[in-house]
Design an enzyme around this catalytic site. Structure first.
Site, PDB file in Angstrom:
ATOM      1  N   LYS A 213       3.267  -1.720  12.445  1.00 26.19           N
ATOM      2  CA  LYS A 213       2.236  -2.151  11.532  1.00 26.19           C
ATOM      3  C   LYS A 213       2.747  -2.981  10.551  1.00 26.19           C
ATOM      4  CE  LYS A 213       0.058  -1.583   7.706  1.00 26.19           C
ATOM      5  NZ  LYS A 213      -0.428  -2.837   7.358  1.00 26.19           N
ATOM      6  N   GLU A 289      12.372   3.236   2.806  1.00 25.64           N
ATOM      7  CA  GLU A 289      13.162   2.071   2.089  1.00 25.64           C
ATOM      8  C   GLU A 289      11.987   1.611   1.124  1.00 25.64           C
ATOM      9  OE1 GLU A 289      15.949   1.297   2.450  1.00 25.64           O
ATOM     10  OE2 GLU A 289      16.669   1.431   4.384  1.00 25.64           O
ATOM     11  N   CYS A 324      13.710  -6.471  -2.333  1.00 26.62           N
ATOM     12  CA  CYS A 324      13.887  -4.955  -2.880  1.00 26.62           C
ATOM     13  C   CYS A 324      15.202  -4.759  -3.693  1.00 26.62           C
ATOM     14  CB  CYS A 324      13.618  -4.052  -1.650  1.00 26.62           C
ATOM     15  SG  CYS A 324      15.226  -4.408  -0.416  1.00 26.62           S
ATOM     16  N   GLU A 420       9.597  -2.239 -11.421  1.00 23.97           N
ATOM     17  CA  GLU A 420      10.031  -3.396 -10.499  1.00 23.97           C
ATOM     18  C   GLU A 420       8.928  -4.461 -10.476  1.00 23.97           C
ATOM     19  OE1 GLU A 420       9.247  -2.727  -6.191  1.00 23.97           O
ATOM     20  OE2 GLU A 420      11.266  -3.574  -5.570  1.00 23.97           O
TER      21      GLU A 420
HETATM   22  P1  NAD Z   1       3.396  -2.120   0.126  1.00 24.44           P
HETATM   23  O1  NAD Z   1       4.008  -0.608  -0.118  1.00 24.44           O
HETATM   24  O2  NAD Z   1       2.262  -2.336  -0.632  1.00 24.44           O
HETATM   25  O3  NAD Z   1       3.266  -2.183   1.626  1.00 24.44           O
HETATM   26  C1  NAD Z   1       4.194  -2.013   2.683  1.00 24.44           C
HETATM   27  C2  NAD Z   1       3.613  -1.718   3.805  1.00 24.44           C
HETATM   28  O4  NAD Z   1       2.793  -0.472   3.670  1.00 24.44           O
HETATM   29  C3  NAD Z   1       2.499  -2.641   4.250  1.00 24.44           C
HETATM   30  O5  NAD Z   1       2.504  -2.687   5.692  1.00 24.44           O
HETATM   31  C4  NAD Z   1       1.189  -1.991   3.699  1.00 24.44           C
HETATM   32  O6  NAD Z   1       0.013  -2.366   4.662  1.00 24.44           O
HETATM   33  C5  NAD Z   1       1.365  -0.691   4.020  1.00 24.44           C
HETATM   34  N1  NAD Z   1       0.461   0.317   3.286  1.00 24.44           N
HETATM   35  C6  NAD Z   1      -0.162   0.223   1.973  1.00 24.44           C
HETATM   36  N2  NAD Z   1      -0.894   1.172   1.712  1.00 24.44           N
HETATM   37  C7  NAD Z   1      -0.508   2.226   2.568  1.00 24.44           C
HETATM   38  C8  NAD Z   1      -0.979   3.399   2.866  1.00 24.44           C
HETATM   39  N3  NAD Z   1      -1.843   3.844   2.079  1.00 24.44           N
HETATM   40  N4  NAD Z   1      -0.471   4.175   3.772  1.00 24.44           N
HETATM   41  C9  NAD Z   1       0.259   3.452   4.635  1.00 24.44           C
HETATM   42  N5  NAD Z   1       0.840   2.485   4.868  1.00 24.44           N
HETATM   43  C10 NAD Z   1       0.250   1.579   3.583  1.00 24.44           C
HETATM   44  O7  NAD Z   1       4.617  -2.782  -0.225  1.00 24.44           O
HETATM   45  P2  NAD Z   1       4.689  -4.632  -0.164  1.00 24.44           P
HETATM   46  O8  NAD Z   1       4.043  -4.945  -1.243  1.00 24.44           O
HETATM   47  O9  NAD Z   1       4.183  -4.963   1.228  1.00 24.44           O
HETATM   48  O10 NAD Z   1       6.251  -4.994  -0.325  1.00 24.44           O
HETATM   49  C11 NAD Z   1       6.943  -4.886  -1.486  1.00 24.44           C
HETATM   50  C12 NAD Z   1       7.495  -3.765  -1.666  1.00 24.44           C
HETATM   51  O11 NAD Z   1       8.383  -3.260  -0.693  1.00 24.44           O
HETATM   52  C13 NAD Z   1       8.467  -3.635  -2.933  1.00 24.44           C
HETATM   53  O12 NAD Z   1       8.233  -2.342  -3.708  1.00 24.44           O
HETATM   54  C14 NAD Z   1       9.818  -3.748  -2.528  1.00 24.44           C
HETATM   55  O13 NAD Z   1      10.998  -3.213  -3.354  1.00 24.44           O
HETATM   56  C15 NAD Z   1       9.679  -2.866  -1.240  1.00 24.44           C
HETATM   57  N6  NAD Z   1      10.967  -3.174  -0.172  1.00 24.44           N
HETATM   58  C16 NAD Z   1      11.755  -2.446  -0.137  1.00 24.44           C
HETATM   59  C17 NAD Z   1      12.835  -2.695   0.889  1.00 24.44           C
HETATM   60  C18 NAD Z   1      14.152  -1.671   1.034  1.00 24.44           C
HETATM   61  O14 NAD Z   1      14.718  -1.881   1.954  1.00 24.44           O
HETATM   62  N7  NAD Z   1      14.010  -0.854   0.309  1.00 24.44           N
HETATM   63  C19 NAD Z   1      13.029  -3.984   1.319  1.00 24.44           C
HETATM   64  C20 NAD Z   1      11.718  -5.000   1.197  1.00 24.44           C
HETATM   65  C21 NAD Z   1      10.764  -4.415   0.267  1.00 24.44           C
END
Ligand code: NAD
Length: 516
Positions: A213, A289, A324, A420
């Protein structure tokens, strides 16, 4: 933008892309012309075929640099997830992938790596148009990194052996690895293609089926990747892609009783939800992650303040801070504070913010209007407690642009110190003693990465050993390679992407005990 000190998410054993067409570097106008010819795939990819969403929903994909709608992508719902998981399960049971010889899976994944490279320009443009990432980075880092990741895990999978346990005479105990079954990979928008590859390559290499997804903001590159995987010979149903809203498609995957593990990259808030979904359904494994608030510690005995300043800039403004492991907290020893900050502000001021299709641009847009709002909210809150020394504004131009922003004298308990931002905002803190620096670095609950600058070998090891993070970069920033594990402690999650350790998340150990 300064040269990358270490390219984030750029496995070092990847070669840079050949220049498209074999001529010299392309101009912004040439990239724009090529971009106008890109035709995104817009349907769900299930069981090896394109299919509309069952309820007929679509979601527009928008270019954050211009606001233009570039695709109308099918938006899945729970019923689409059911069909995709069923296809993934059927493929797993069929066994033409899950029980194939590792060398056969290797051949297909190597072909996929080749196809990623052969279609590099299109994949890079899809991420640049969809997520606003710089074309210099999608061509130089994301796409080569994706190919390198598939190649590395493909090459690894037929070299991993099982074990024979040291039991007594008359017993033979074999310890082998089995694929888990159906993996749901839920990924974010900041590295749409490459982070997907971090999950897909090891998961597929060991024989799992996957339902992927993508983030709502950036589905286009992985839809194309799924098609390339089919062209490479991946059997139908082994890789399925279902775009759609996180709370709908992501939740349906998280609560699904026939999904064996979730591989997630995204925010800490959604990571917590996935643990709840798993607990309330089939107790699937949940590999997270999540977010970060990584510190960059610069000690007075750092050998080269210019290199440290360049590292600080790279650490926070790469990908407009939407990383991240972005080193969003600069912790600097008081005696060198002014000298370092002057350099950092100067370099920050020089960053050219603008068109991501222009190879000379140093920083592109944020991914969406929503992200601009979230970043500006952090900036407004920081204005009341900290001293703004650079930026702090949305740029007066079309698109989602916020300039490089630096706050000095950030109070340790403030929002900017703890939360963050996921944007181009650096907070500066001053310390007098190493212990204070380490305590501040370890505060706040995240633990993804840290950088430290010192010429004192003892200090480097002492401080590195005390930092509670997954990766410590010494005299560099955001060091990362496909050969080394990447992941965090605490609120940054429990997973480790990349390296042979990634196989642990996608396979289960099995003991077979024979008495003879
Ligand atoms: P997000 O958590 O909003 O979304 C990530 C994914 O989760 C998307 O595909 C989203 O559609 C999905 N999602 C959202 N709500 C959900 C739910 N209720 N149930 C299941 N899935 C759901 O994050 P984002 O805004 O896309 O990305 C930014 C975040 O990602 C930041 O916090 C960043 O630090 C983190 N990130 C972490 C890493 C790592 O390797 N640790 C790498 C990149 C980004």
């Amino acid at each position: 933008m300064t040269e990358a000190v270490v390219g984030f998410e750029a496995p070092t054993n990847s070669d840079p892309l050949p220049t498209p067409g074999g001529s010299g570097p392309l101009s912004a106008a040439e990239w724009a012309e090529r971009a106008s010819r890109v035709r995104p795939r817009e349907e769900l990819f299930i069981d090896g075929r394109w299919t509309p969403a069952r309820a007929g929903g679509v979601q527009p994909s928008t270019n954050p640099a211009t606001g233009a709608v570039i695709a109308q992508v099918a938006s899945g719902r729970a019923e689409d997830v059911d069909v995709a998981v069923a296809a993934a399960r059927a493929a797993f049971q069929r066994g033409d992938w899950s029980r194939a010889a590792p060398a056969d899976r290797k051949r297909v994944l190597l072909r996929l790596a080749d196809l990623v490279e052969a279609n590099a320009e299109e994949l890079a443009l899809l991420d640049t148009l969809d997520a606003g990432k710089l074309i210099s980075e999608t061509t130089g880092v994301d796409v080569p990194g994706t190919a390198a990741t598939f190649r590395w895990f493909a090459e690894a999978v037929d070299k991993v052996y099982g074990q024979v346990a040291p039991t007594g005479p008359g017993d033979l105990a074999l310890v082998t690895r089995e694929p888990l079954g159906v993996i749901a990979a839920i990924v974010p928008w900041n590295y749409p293609l490459e982070i997907a590859a971090w999950k897909l390559a090891p998961a597929l290499a060991v024989g799992n089926s996957v339902v992927l997804k993508p983030a709502e903001e950036s589905p286009l590159s992985v839809l194309r990747l799924a098609e390339l995987a089919r062209d490479a010979g991946l059997p139908d149903g082994v890789l399925n892609v279902v775009p759609g809203p996180g709370p709908v498609v992501g939740q349906a995957l998280g609560r699904h009783h026939d999904v064996d593990a979730i591989a997630f990259t995204g925010s800490t808030a959604v990571g917590r939800l996935l643990q709840v979904y798993a607990g309330e359904s089939n107790m699937k494994q949940v590999w997270l992650e999540a977010g970060g608030k990584s510190p960059d510690l610069v000690f007075a005995d750092a050998a080269d303040l210019d290199a440290a300043a360049a590292g600080v800039i790279q650490g926070i403004f790469y990908n407009a801070g939407q990383v991240c492991s972005a080193t969003s907290r600069l912790l600097v020893e008081r005696s060198i504070k002014d000298a370092l900050l002057d350099r950092v502000v100067e370099l920050g001021r020089e960053i050219v913010v603008g068109d991501p299709l222009d190879p000379s641009t140093g920083m592109g847009p944020l991914v969406s209007e929503k992200q601009v709002g979230a970043v500006l909210d952090h900036i407004e809150s920081a204005r009341t407690s900290s001293h703004l020394v650079l930026g702090g504004e949305r740029l007066e131009r079309e698109g989602c642009f916020v300039g490089p922003t630096i706050f000095d004298e950030v109070p340790r308990g403030s929002r900017l110190a703890l939360e963050e931002v996921f944007g181009p905002v650096l907070g500066v803190f001053t310390f007098d003693h190493e212990n204070d620096a380490v305590a501040t670095a370890n505060s706040g609950g995240y633990g993804l990465a840290a950088s430290l600058w010192t010429d004192n070998l003892s200090r480097a090891h002492r401080v590195a050993s005390r930092l509670r993070v997954g990766t410590v970069s010494v005299n560099t920033v955001d060091a990362l390679d496909v050969t080394t594990p990447f992941g965090g402690f605490g609120l940054s999650g429990n997973a480790r992407d990349l390296s042979l350790h990634a196989f642990d998340q996608y396979s289960a150990l099995k003991t077979t005990w024979v008495r003879y």
